[in-house]
Motif scaffolding. Sequence first.
Motif, PDB file in Angstrom:
ATOM      1  N   LYS A 120       0.806  -1.110   0.044  1.00 19.47           N
ATOM      2  CA  LYS A 120       0.058  -0.030  -0.106  1.00 19.47           C
ATOM      3  C   LYS A 120       0.717   1.150  -0.167  1.00 19.47           C
ATOM      4  N   ASP A 121       1.865   1.165   0.987  1.00 19.80           N
ATOM      5  CA  ASP A 121       2.772   2.480   0.869  1.00 19.80           C
ATOM      6  C   ASP A 121       3.622   2.510  -0.370  1.00 19.80           C
ATOM      7  N   LEU A 122       4.025   1.549  -1.424  1.00 19.04           N
ATOM      8  CA  LEU A 122       4.392   1.654  -2.549  1.00 19.04           C
ATOM      9  C   LEU A 122       3.378   2.165  -3.600  1.00 19.04           C
ATOM     10  N   ALA A 123       2.203   1.711  -3.279  1.00 20.09           N
ATOM     11  CA  ALA A 123       1.179   2.282  -4.302  1.00 20.09           C
ATOM     12  C   ALA A 123       0.955   4.099  -4.364  1.00 20.09           C
ATOM     13  N   ASP A 124       0.927   4.227  -2.629  1.00 23.14           N
ATOM     14  CA  ASP A 124       0.596   5.466  -2.231  1.00 23.14           C
ATOM     15  C   ASP A 124       1.963   6.548  -2.780  1.00 23.14           C
ATOM     16  N   HIS A 125       2.864   6.080  -2.899  1.00 23.11           N
ATOM     17  CA  HIS A 125       4.173   6.421  -3.553  1.00 23.11           C
ATOM     18  C   HIS A 125       4.275   6.943  -4.981  1.00 23.11           C
ATOM     19  N   ILE A 126       3.624   5.903  -5.783  1.00 19.46           N
ATOM     20  CA  ILE A 126       3.719   6.239  -7.037  1.00 19.46           C
ATOM     21  C   ILE A 126       2.138   6.431  -7.639  1.00 19.46           C
ATOM     22  N   GLY A 127       1.253   6.609  -6.802  1.00 18.43           N
ATOM     23  CA  GLY A 127      -0.062   7.030  -7.325  1.00 18.43           C
ATOM     24  C   GLY A 127      -0.806   5.893  -8.115  1.00 18.43           C
ATOM     25  N   THR A 128      -1.067   4.757  -7.438  1.00 16.63           N
ATOM     26  CA  THR A 128      -1.687   3.822  -8.117  1.00 16.63           C
ATOM     27  C   THR A 128      -2.531   2.957  -6.865  1.00 16.63           C
ATOM     28  N   GLN A 129      -3.136   1.855  -7.254  1.00 16.62           N
ATOM     29  CA  GLN A 129      -3.711   0.980  -6.401  1.00 16.62           C
ATOM     30  C   GLN A 129      -2.829  -0.168  -5.886  1.00 16.62           C
ATOM     31  N   ARG A 130      -3.112  -0.757  -4.747  1.00 22.07           N
ATOM     32  CA  ARG A 130      -2.074  -1.738  -4.026  1.00 22.07           C
ATOM     33  C   ARG A 130      -2.274  -3.003  -4.933  1.00 22.07           C
ATOM     34  N   GLU A 131      -3.344  -3.150  -5.580  1.00 16.05           N
ATOM     35  CA  GLU A 131      -3.562  -4.507  -6.445  1.00 16.05           C
ATOM     36  C   GLU A 131      -2.575  -4.302  -7.787  1.00 16.05           C
ATOM     37  N   VAL A 132      -2.476  -3.260  -7.858  1.00 12.20           N
ATOM     38  CA  VAL A 132      -1.562  -3.019  -9.215  1.00 12.20           C
ATOM     39  C   VAL A 132      -0.248  -3.041  -8.833  1.00 12.20           C
ATOM     40  N   VAL A 133       0.066  -2.720  -7.831  1.00 12.68           N
ATOM     41  CA  VAL A 133       1.644  -3.018  -7.480  1.00 12.68           C
ATOM     42  C   VAL A 133       1.652  -4.396  -6.883  1.00 12.68           C
ATOM     43  N   THR A 134       0.832  -5.157  -6.413  1.00 12.91           N
ATOM     44  CA  THR A 134       1.047  -6.724  -6.505  1.00 12.91           C
ATOM     45  C   THR A 134       1.213  -7.309  -7.740  1.00 12.91           C
ATOM     46  N   ARG A 135       0.669  -6.988  -8.579  1.00  8.25           N
ATOM     47  CA  ARG A 135       0.540  -7.700 -10.079  1.00  8.25           C
ATOM     48  C   ARG A 135       2.167  -7.151 -10.514  1.00  8.25           C
ATOM     49  N   GLU A 136       2.653  -5.959 -10.658  1.00  4.51           N
ATOM     50  CA  GLU A 136       3.900  -5.373 -11.104  1.00  4.51           C
ATOM     51  C   GLU A 136       5.003  -6.262 -10.299  1.00  4.51           C
ATOM     52  N   LEU A 137       4.789  -6.092  -8.976  1.00  3.52           N
ATOM     53  CA  LEU A 137       5.885  -6.983  -8.214  1.00  3.52           C
ATOM     54  C   LEU A 137       6.023  -8.418  -8.591  1.00  3.52           C
ATOM     55  N   SER A 138       5.123  -8.891  -8.856  1.00  2.92           N
ATOM     56  CA  SER A 138       5.052 -10.464  -9.294  1.00  2.92           C
ATOM     57  C   SER A 138       5.808 -10.613 -10.570  1.00  2.92           C
ATOM     58  N   ALA A 139       5.270  -9.767 -11.572  1.00  2.00           N
ATOM     59  CA  ALA A 139       6.154  -9.835 -12.961  1.00  2.00           C
ATOM     60  C   ALA A 139       7.477  -9.467 -12.684  1.00  2.00           C
ATOM     61  N   LEU A 140       8.033  -8.380 -11.982  1.00  2.00           N
ATOM     62  CA  LEU A 140       9.279  -8.271 -12.016  1.00  2.00           C
ATOM     63  C   LEU A 140      10.035  -9.278 -11.120  1.00  2.00           C
ATOM     64  N   LYS A 141       9.243 -10.316 -10.332  1.00  2.00           N
ATOM     65  CA  LYS A 141       9.992 -11.310  -9.919  1.00  2.00           C
ATOM     66  C   LYS A 141      10.035 -12.509 -10.874  1.00  2.00           C
ATOM     67  N   ARG A 142       9.047 -12.590 -11.484  1.00  2.00           N
ATOM     68  CA  ARG A 142       9.225 -13.632 -12.632  1.00  2.00           C
ATOM     69  C   ARG A 142      10.391 -13.474 -13.580  1.00  2.00           C
ATOM     70  N   ALA A 143      10.537 -12.063 -13.838  1.00  2.00           N
ATOM     71  CA  ALA A 143      11.590 -11.693 -14.690  1.00  2.00           C
ATOM     72  C   ALA A 143      12.902 -11.748 -14.220  1.00  2.00           C
ATOM     73  N   GLY A 144      13.072 -12.270 -12.645  1.00  2.00           N
ATOM     74  CA  GLY A 144      14.364 -12.347 -12.102  1.00  2.00           C
ATOM     75  C   GLY A 144      14.869 -11.108 -11.833  1.00  2.00           C
ATOM     76  N   LEU A 145      14.256 -10.061 -11.670  1.00  4.15           N
ATOM     77  CA  LEU A 145      14.725  -8.860 -11.230  1.00  4.15           C
ATOM     78  C   LEU A 145      14.633  -8.267  -9.826  1.00  4.15           C
ATOM     79  N   LEU A 146      13.738  -9.187  -9.181  1.00  4.32           N
ATOM     80  CA  LEU A 146      13.294  -8.983  -7.628  1.00  4.32           C
ATOM     81  C   LEU A 146      13.235 -10.310  -6.838  1.00  4.32           C
TER      82      LEU A 146
END
Length: 227
Positions: free
Chosen positions: A176-202
């Motif tokens: 939620k804090d990440l979402a508030d920092h970048i102006g989006t919703q928590r669910e969007v951050v959850t999805r994007e973090l998962s994509a970055l992890k699948r890509a081997g970046l996180l």
Amino acid sequence: MSRIRDVPLFAELSEAQAERLDRHCRWASHEANELIVDYGEPTSEVRFVLKGKVRILLRTPTGKEVILAEMGPGQYFGEMAAIDGSSRSANVSALEPSEMCIMPAKVFVEAVTEIPELSFSVMKRFSSRVRELNHRLGEHAFLTTRQRLCAQLLRSSKRRAQAPEQRIVSPPPLQKDLADHIGTQREVVTRELSALKRAGLLDSTRGGLVLLKPDGLNRIISDALAK
């Protein structure tokens, strides 16, 4: 010795100057999660963080929240209200137990008006904040949500001691804090973090969120700016 010289902005004042300011100030302690200043309050004191950490949050009429800044020891807030007399433009809460020095608006304005060194320091701070806000405005204008998330992770990370080529955000940030920092919703951050992890970046560890390939995150941002 005057306690006001514990505040970095006033550390180089003469004892006489420090004593003059010190007698008008008061000191306060705040518990974690305590609201310190609320949006729209008519107060105008300037508050200097001595210990702990605070968060400055903007809340829109629709209920959306954006984290403007987080401040620790040596930083201060409230100077805008002190200078222009307007009500508070954001709310401030303590992220952890905090101590601060509270200076009346009139005393702050007189000090920066009469002491050139203070005036220059405050002007430099305003310039830095304007540059930072311009940078974030540019991110919102030109970057996608994923790219803004990459930028925020890089900005809030530090080099990882056991793997210098990696970086880490510690303690692990709340989504939620990440979402508030970048102006989006928590669910969007959850999805994007998962994509970055699948890509081997996180990767997530107990100690924090590990940026396995910081250059890869930077490339995601650079690809957008190059278009």
